[in-house]
Design a protein around this motif. Sequence first.
Motif, PDB file in Angstrom:
ATOM      1  N   TYR A  29       5.671  -7.436   3.209  1.00  0.00           N
ATOM      2  CA  TYR A  29       4.696  -7.023   4.207  1.00  0.00           C
ATOM      3  C   TYR A  29       3.734  -8.152   4.538  1.00  0.00           C
ATOM      4  O   TYR A  29       3.217  -8.819   3.644  1.00  0.00           O
ATOM      5  N   LEU A  66       1.912   4.047   2.719  1.00  0.00           N
ATOM      6  CA  LEU A  66       2.997   3.147   3.091  1.00  0.00           C
ATOM      7  C   LEU A  66       3.701   3.658   4.346  1.00  0.00           C
ATOM      8  O   LEU A  66       4.087   2.875   5.207  1.00  0.00           O
ATOM      9  N   GLY A  70       3.189   0.854   6.770  1.00  0.00           N
ATOM     10  CA  GLY A  70       4.345   0.030   6.447  1.00  0.00           C
ATOM     11  C   GLY A  70       5.162  -0.427   7.639  1.00  0.00           C
ATOM     12  O   GLY A  70       5.594  -1.579   7.694  1.00  0.00           O
ATOM     13  N   ARG A  74       5.643  -4.416   7.827  1.00  0.00           N
ATOM     14  CA  ARG A  74       6.858  -4.892   7.152  1.00  0.00           C
ATOM     15  C   ARG A  74       7.549  -5.977   7.974  1.00  0.00           C
ATOM     16  O   ARG A  74       7.800  -5.813   9.166  1.00  0.00           O
TER      17      ARG A  74
END
Length: 84
Positions: A29, A66, A70, A74
Motif C-alpha cells: 500500500y 482495510l 485499501g 493498494r
Amino acid sequence: MSKIFTAKDVGGYKDEQSGMYIIIDSGVYDITNFLDEHPGGAKILKRMAGKNATKSFWKYHGKNVLEKYGGKLRVGDLAETAKL
C-alpha cells in the motif's frame, strides 16, 4: 495485473521523496498521500514506512478499515517467498 514487490523493494519506499509503502498481509500500500488523513496521525505511518505493518495494523484496525481505504491505496502484491 497487479505489480509484484519483494519486501526489499518495499523497503526502498520509506520517505516522502521516494514514496512511502507498507505491507499488510500480502498487499503493498502507498500511504504517501494518506499521511494527513490518518486518524492516528502521520507519525506512526512514517515509522512503519518501508516495512511489514501487518501485526501493528491488525492490532489497531478491523477488517472494515482495510475495505474502506485499501482499494485506493493498494499498489501491488507481495511476492511469495520460499519457506524453509
